[in-house]
Design a protein around this motif. Structure first.
Motif, PDB file in Angstrom:
ATOM      1  N   GLU A   2      -8.697  35.227  24.779  1.00  0.00           N
ATOM      2  CA  GLU A   2      -7.782  34.269  24.167  1.00  0.00           C
ATOM      3  C   GLU A   2      -8.122  34.033  22.695  1.00  0.00           C
ATOM      4  O   GLU A   2      -7.229  33.937  21.851  1.00  0.00           O
ATOM      5  N   ILE A   3      -9.423  33.942  22.391  1.00  0.00           N
ATOM      6  CA  ILE A   3      -9.848  33.752  21.002  1.00  0.00           C
ATOM      7  C   ILE A   3      -9.452  34.947  20.157  1.00  0.00           C
ATOM      8  O   ILE A   3      -9.015  34.804  19.009  1.00  0.00           O
ATOM      9  N   GLU A   4      -9.584  36.142  20.736  1.00  0.00           N
ATOM     10  CA  GLU A   4      -9.207  37.363  20.009  1.00  0.00           C
ATOM     11  C   GLU A   4      -7.720  37.369  19.687  1.00  0.00           C
ATOM     12  O   GLU A   4      -7.312  37.763  18.589  1.00  0.00           O
ATOM     13  N   LYS A   5      -6.895  36.904  20.628  1.00  0.00           N
ATOM     14  CA  LYS A   5      -5.451  36.835  20.390  1.00  0.00           C
ATOM     15  C   LYS A   5      -5.132  35.844  19.272  1.00  0.00           C
ATOM     16  O   LYS A   5      -4.274  36.106  18.424  1.00  0.00           O
ATOM     17  N   ILE A   6      -5.835  34.703  19.301  1.00  0.00           N
ATOM     18  CA  ILE A   6      -5.600  33.694  18.268  1.00  0.00           C
ATOM     19  C   ILE A   6      -5.987  34.217  16.896  1.00  0.00           C
ATOM     20  O   ILE A   6      -5.255  34.033  15.908  1.00  0.00           O
ATOM     21  N   LEU A   7      -7.132  34.907  16.810  1.00  0.00           N
ATOM     22  CA  LEU A   7      -7.574  35.467  15.530  1.00  0.00           C
ATOM     23  C   LEU A   7      -6.610  36.527  15.034  1.00  0.00           C
ATOM     24  O   LEU A   7      -6.308  36.602  13.835  1.00  0.00           O
ATOM     25  N   THR A   8      -6.117  37.367  15.966  1.00  0.00           N
ATOM     26  CA  THR A   8      -5.132  38.390  15.589  1.00  0.00           C
ATOM     27  C   THR A   8      -3.852  37.739  15.080  1.00  0.00           C
ATOM     28  O   THR A   8      -3.275  38.173  14.075  1.00  0.00           O
ATOM     29  N   ALA A   9      -3.415  36.685  15.776  1.00  0.00           N
ATOM     30  CA  ALA A   9      -2.205  35.970  15.358  1.00  0.00           C
ATOM     31  C   ALA A   9      -2.391  35.342  13.984  1.00  0.00           C
ATOM     32  O   ALA A   9      -1.499  35.403  13.135  1.00  0.00           O
ATOM     33  N   LEU A  10      -3.557  34.741  13.749  1.00  0.00           N
ATOM     34  CA  LEU A  10      -3.840  34.140  12.444  1.00  0.00           C
ATOM     35  C   LEU A  10      -3.843  35.188  11.347  1.00  0.00           C
ATOM     36  O   LEU A  10      -3.327  34.963  10.246  1.00  0.00           O
ATOM     37  N   GLY A  11      -4.446  36.352  11.641  1.00  0.00           N
ATOM     38  CA  GLY A  11      -4.478  37.424  10.644  1.00  0.00           C
ATOM     39  C   GLY A  11      -3.097  37.923  10.292  1.00  0.00           C
ATOM     40  O   GLY A  11      -2.771  38.094   9.108  1.00  0.00           O
ATOM     41  N   ASN A  12      -2.255  38.153  11.306  1.00  0.00           N
ATOM     42  CA  ASN A  12      -0.890  38.636  11.058  1.00  0.00           C
ATOM     43  C   ASN A  12      -0.053  37.585  10.347  1.00  0.00           C
ATOM     44  O   ASN A  12       0.753  37.900   9.468  1.00  0.00           O
ATOM     45  N   THR A  13      -0.252  36.316  10.724  1.00  0.00           N
ATOM     46  CA  THR A  13       0.479  35.231  10.069  1.00  0.00           C
ATOM     47  C   THR A  13       0.052  35.101   8.604  1.00  0.00           C
ATOM     48  O   THR A  13       0.889  34.909   7.715  1.00  0.00           O
ATOM     49  N   GLY A  14      -1.244  35.200   8.354  1.00  0.00           N
ATOM     50  CA  GLY A  14      -1.735  35.155   6.976  1.00  0.00           C
ATOM     51  C   GLY A  14      -1.224  36.310   6.148  1.00  0.00           C
ATOM     52  O   GLY A  14      -0.889  36.136   4.966  1.00  0.00           O
ATOM     53  N   TRP A  15      -1.147  37.481   6.754  1.00  0.00           N
ATOM     54  CA  TRP A  15      -0.611  38.663   6.055  1.00  0.00           C
ATOM     55  C   TRP A  15       0.825  38.414   5.624  1.00  0.00           C
ATOM     56  O   TRP A  15       1.201  38.670   4.479  1.00  0.00           O
ATOM     57  N   PHE A  16       1.642  37.913   6.557  1.00  0.00           N
ATOM     58  CA  PHE A  16       3.039  37.642   6.237  1.00  0.00           C
ATOM     59  C   PHE A  16       3.151  36.559   5.173  1.00  0.00           C
ATOM     60  O   PHE A  16       3.922  36.685   4.209  1.00  0.00           O
ATOM     61  N   ALA A  17       2.393  35.472   5.347  1.00  0.00           N
ATOM     62  CA  ALA A  17       2.470  34.354   4.406  1.00  0.00           C
ATOM     63  C   ALA A  17       2.072  34.783   3.001  1.00  0.00           C
ATOM     64  O   ALA A  17       2.694  34.378   2.019  1.00  0.00           O
ATOM     65  N   SER A  18       1.032  35.590   2.887  1.00  0.00           N
ATOM     66  CA  SER A  18       0.560  36.028   1.575  1.00  0.00           C
ATOM     67  C   SER A  18       1.626  36.822   0.843  1.00  0.00           C
ATOM     68  O   SER A  18       1.911  36.564  -0.331  1.00  0.00           O
ATOM     69  N   ILE A  19       2.245  37.778   1.527  1.00  0.00           N
ATOM     70  CA  ILE A  19       3.270  38.613   0.892  1.00  0.00           C
ATOM     71  C   ILE A  19       4.497  37.775   0.548  1.00  0.00           C
ATOM     72  O   ILE A  19       5.061  37.884  -0.552  1.00  0.00           O
ATOM     73  N   TYR A  20       4.916  36.941   1.479  1.00  0.00           N
ATOM     74  CA  TYR A  20       6.124  36.151   1.274  1.00  0.00           C
ATOM     75  C   TYR A  20       5.939  35.142   0.150  1.00  0.00           C
ATOM     76  O   TYR A  20       6.782  35.006  -0.739  1.00  0.00           O
ATOM     77  N   TRP A  21       4.833  34.408   0.183  1.00  0.00           N
ATOM     78  CA  TRP A  21       4.553  33.418  -0.860  1.00  0.00           C
ATOM     79  C   TRP A  21       4.452  34.074  -2.235  1.00  0.00           C
ATOM     80  O   TRP A  21       4.994  33.563  -3.220  1.00  0.00           O
ATOM     81  N   LEU A  22       3.711  35.185  -2.307  1.00  0.00           N
ATOM     82  CA  LEU A  22       3.527  35.835  -3.598  1.00  0.00           C
ATOM     83  C   LEU A  22       4.845  36.367  -4.136  1.00  0.00           C
ATOM     84  O   LEU A  22       5.101  36.305  -5.344  1.00  0.00           O
ATOM     85  N   SER A  23       5.688  36.890  -3.250  1.00  0.00           N
ATOM     86  CA  SER A  23       7.005  37.369  -3.677  1.00  0.00           C
ATOM     87  C   SER A  23       7.812  36.232  -4.303  1.00  0.00           C
ATOM     88  O   SER A  23       8.428  36.391  -5.367  1.00  0.00           O
ATOM     89  N   LYS A  24       7.797  35.052  -3.669  1.00  0.00           N
ATOM     90  CA  LYS A  24       8.520  33.903  -4.228  1.00  0.00           C
ATOM     91  C   LYS A  24       7.914  33.458  -5.548  1.00  0.00           C
ATOM     92  O   LYS A  24       8.635  33.126  -6.494  1.00  0.00           O
ATOM     93  N   CYS A  25       6.578  33.437  -5.626  1.00  0.00           N
ATOM     94  CA  CYS A  25       5.923  33.002  -6.862  1.00  0.00           C
ATOM     95  C   CYS A  25       6.222  33.942  -8.022  1.00  0.00           C
ATOM     96  O   CYS A  25       6.399  33.498  -9.159  1.00  0.00           O
TER      97      CYS A  25
END
Length: 430
Positions: A2-25
């Motif tokens: 379960e912890i591994e799934k959460i870490l994977t989800a956090l990593g994928n979410t951070g990846w998306f957020a970084s690209i999306y936020w930077l594109s807007k900025c």
């Protein structure tokens, strides 16, 4: 697991957020550069007439920071900007960019917290005669909230605080200067507070954090500081009745005794070492011949015109921007090879309907659809409720597997995964 799934989800979410936020900025950065160039030209014209008016000009930079969702970037040649950003922006670029931005913001907050703690340790000056004299008319109650502190440090007098305004004067200045010079200094700092200069400086400081990579924003910040000092010099002379020569002597005396204040988002009376700016200030006050009533009218006119332009700009941005997110009504049907079979046709609507987040299947219509589309494989994938942030950026929603032979055999692929919930929340509110 379960912890591994959460870490994977956090990593994928951070990846998306970084690209999306930077594109807007980066989009807002391009808009900001265009607005800065226009403002620099207008400032060059307006500054010759009145520094009081040119101060408020810089607030018009603020709307550019909200243009990341503008439809402009999906029209004609501007679409190439979006395509270029989408092709070359990497997640780690965003980690670096936002790492620096949040570091600068953290330093800003920490310094202001430390300054507030210092203020609590400083003795207050209770001579409020100057404040009372300046507290007539609009903003009088606000000015009466000003606290005057006496500092042991060798700093130039400065003012700050948007909600709880304050003025800090060095003890040496308060004890050695005559009453007339004291009144000049306090009137100068009160003008900063009354004119909203602390708000202007804070907004500009926040824009330098957002666009820290853009050298033009630092040029604009420097010009804003110059404009507000010139405006205050002019207003102080008119209000106190001091001669221009006498005011120049006060400036020279303060810059010789005290160093420039290093606190951020405060308005400092003098800046030691910046002799070219000092020369411009003395030259400027020697040319101006405005009275107090005229300057007050300019101040009110500048604030009113800026407020109208800001309101118009934000309304225009709101009307020409994509919404924060849109939940799509369309139902998509995919085969086992993930190839699109049909998208929201009448046959699809007859076979499937959505209630809340639950998919319902009408068996007879579904079988007709399977025969009509000659569906191969054991299952079809049904996608619905997807969140579209703006063209080319979206996802989430529900994905359901339906058995071709038995429509009661339904399996929800993504509805209860941690990653799906995190991504959906991120897309909706980012």
């Amino acid at each position: 697991m379960e912890i591994e799934k959460i870490l994977t989800a956090l990593g994928n979410t951070g990846w998306f957020a970084s690209i999306y936020w930077l594109s807007k900025c980066m989009k807002t950065l391009l808009c900001g550069i265009c607005v800065m160039l226009v403002l620099l030209m207008v400032r060059g014209i307006l500054h010759k007439k009145s520094a009081v008016l040119s101060c408020y000009l810089w607030l018009l930079l603020l709307p550019a920071a909200f243009m990341g969702m503008s439809q402009l970037f999906y029209q004609k040649y501007f679409v190439y900007v979006t395509a270029y950003l989408g092709k070359y922006i990497k997640a780690w670029y965003g980690y670096v960019y936002f790492g620096v931005m949040f570091y600068l913001l953290a330093v800003f907050i920490a310094r202001n917290v430390m300054l507030r703690k210092r203020l609590k340790q400083m003795p207050q000056i209770y001579d409020t005669s100057v404040i009372n004299a300046c507290s007539q008319g609009l903003g009088g109650r606000y000015l009466k909230c000003v606290r005057i502190y006496c500092s042991d440090t060798n700093e130039s007098p400065y003012s700050g605080g948007m909600i709880k305004p304050y003025i800090v004067v060095p003890k040496a200045a308060w004890e050695r200067l005559d009453d007339n010079s004291r009144n000049v200094i306090l009137s100068h700092e009160l003008t900063h507070i009354r004119s909203g200069h602390i708000v202007l400086l804070t907004v500009m400081k926040l824009l330098t954090f957002l666009w820290w990579i853009n050298p033009l924003v630092y040029v604009c910040q420097s010009l804003l500081r110059e404009d507000i000092e010139l405006a205050c010099d002019e207003c102080t002379i008119a209000q106190t009745g001091i001669t221009r020569q006498g005011y120049g002597y006060v400036l020279l005396g303060m810059i010789a005794r005290f160093c420039h204040n290093q606190n951020i988002a405060v308005a400092s009376f003098t800046e030691k070492g910046d002799f070219r700016r000092l020369k411009r200030r003395i030259t400027y006050i020697g040319k101006r011949r405005a009275d107090s009533a005229g300057l007050l009218r300019q101040m009110r006119a500048g604030a009113a015109v800026t407020a109208v332009l800001l309101l118009a700009a934000f309304v225009l941005i709101g009307e020409t921007s994509y919404p924060r997110y849109t939940v799509l009504d369309e139902i998509y049907v995919y085969g086992e090879d993930l190839g699109l079979i049909a998208c929201d046709t009448q046959e699809v609507r007859d076979a499937f309907w959505v209630e809340g987040r639950t998919l319902h299947v009408q068996d007879e219509a579904f079988q007709r659809f399977v025969e009509q589309e000659d569906v191969a494989g054991e299952y079809v994938y049904i996608s619905y409720g997807s969140v579209m942030k703006l063209p080319g950026m979206g996802g989430c929603g529900e994905v359901v597997m339906v058995n071709v032979a038995d429509s009661t055999d339904i399996w929800y692929v993504s509805a209860d995964t941690i990653e799906n919930h995190m991504m959906e929340t991120l897309i909706k509110w980012l």
